[in-house]
Design a protein around this motif. Structure first.
Motif, PDB file in Angstrom:
ATOM      1  N   VAL A   3       0.837  -1.206   0.000  1.00 27.22           N
ATOM      2  CA  VAL A   3       0.000   0.000   0.000  1.00 27.22           C
ATOM      3  C   VAL A   3       0.869   1.253   0.000  1.00 27.22           C
ATOM      4  O   VAL A   3       0.615   2.213  -0.744  1.00 27.22           O
ATOM      5  N   THR A   4       1.925   1.267   0.793  1.00 28.18           N
ATOM      6  CA  THR A   4       2.831   2.417   0.847  1.00 28.18           C
ATOM      7  C   THR A   4       3.436   2.692  -0.524  1.00 28.18           C
ATOM      8  O   THR A   4       3.467   3.843  -0.977  1.00 28.18           O
ATOM      9  N   GLN A   5       3.909   1.648  -1.201  1.00 27.02           N
ATOM     10  CA  GLN A   5       4.494   1.823  -2.535  1.00 27.02           C
ATOM     11  C   GLN A   5       3.462   2.329  -3.534  1.00 27.02           C
ATOM     12  O   GLN A   5       3.752   3.190  -4.363  1.00 27.02           O
ATOM     13  N   LEU A   6       2.251   1.804  -3.471  1.00 20.60           N
ATOM     14  CA  LEU A   6       1.198   2.246  -4.389  1.00 20.60           C
ATOM     15  C   LEU A   6       0.828   3.711  -4.146  1.00 20.60           C
ATOM     16  O   LEU A   6       0.602   4.469  -5.092  1.00 20.60           O
ATOM     17  N   GLU A   7       0.768   4.110  -2.892  1.00 20.40           N
ATOM     18  CA  GLU A   7       0.390   5.483  -2.565  1.00 20.40           C
ATOM     19  C   GLU A   7       1.454   6.498  -2.959  1.00 20.40           C
ATOM     20  O   GLU A   7       1.156   7.685  -3.115  1.00 20.40           O
ATOM     21  N   LYS A   8       2.692   6.073  -3.166  1.00 25.80           N
ATOM     22  CA  LYS A   8       3.775   6.970  -3.557  1.00 25.80           C
ATOM     23  C   LYS A   8       3.696   7.383  -5.023  1.00 25.80           C
ATOM     24  O   LYS A   8       4.362   8.330  -5.429  1.00 25.80           O
ATOM     25  N   SER A   9       2.918   6.669  -5.816  1.00 25.06           N
ATOM     26  CA  SER A   9       2.908   6.869  -7.262  1.00 25.06           C
ATOM     27  C   SER A   9       1.626   7.528  -7.745  1.00 25.06           C
ATOM     28  O   SER A   9       0.581   7.447  -7.106  1.00 25.06           O
ATOM     29  N   ASP A  10       1.745   8.177  -8.901  1.00 22.06           N
ATOM     30  CA  ASP A  10       0.568   8.672  -9.613  1.00 22.06           C
ATOM     31  C   ASP A  10       0.090   7.504 -10.471  1.00 22.06           C
ATOM     32  O   ASP A  10       0.645   7.231 -11.531  1.00 22.06           O
ATOM     33  N   LEU A  11      -0.910   6.793  -9.992  1.00 21.17           N
ATOM     34  CA  LEU A  11      -1.325   5.538 -10.613  1.00 21.17           C
ATOM     35  C   LEU A  11      -2.320   5.750 -11.747  1.00 21.17           C
ATOM     36  O   LEU A  11      -3.208   6.605 -11.650  1.00 21.17           O
TER      37      LEU A  11
END
Length: 82
Positions: free
Chosen positions: A57-65
Motif C-alpha cells: 500500500v505504501t508503494q502504491l500510494e507513492k505513485s501517480d497511478l
C-alpha cells in the motif's frame, strides 16, 4: 520482514508458510495457502502478511497511478537444458 520491496524488481519472492508473494515491477502476484493458527506461529505469519500488505500500500500510494494497467501475458521459451 525480508528485503522484499514491492515493485522493485522482477525476481524477489516472499514465502509465508505455503503462501507466496512474487515481485514484479508492475504487479505483485499472491498465491498459495496460508493458515493463521491461534498460536505464536500464526501470529508471526499474520504480522509478516500485515507488513507485506502495508509495504505494498505504501508503494502504491507513492505513485501517480493509472486507472488500470494492461498485464502482458507471460512468454514461454524453450528449455535451454534439453
Amino acid at each position: 520482514m525480508t528485503d522484499f520491496i514491492p515493485y522493485a524488481d522482477e525476481s524477489s519472492v516472499l514465502t509465508i508458510g505455503e503462501f507466496t508473494a512474487e515481485n514484479r515491477t508492475d504487479r505483485i502476484s499472491l498465491y498459495g495457502s496460508l493458515t493463521l493458527t491461534k498460536d505464536k506461529v500464526g501470529l508471526g505469519y499474520a504480522k509478516t502478511l500485515q507488513s507485506l500488505l502495508n509495504d505494498i500500500v505504501t508503494q502504491l500510494e507513492k505513485s501517480d497511478l493509472p486507472d488500470e494497467i494492461a498485464i502482458k501475458p507471460t512468454k514461454t521459451i524453450a528449455n535451454p537444458f534439453n
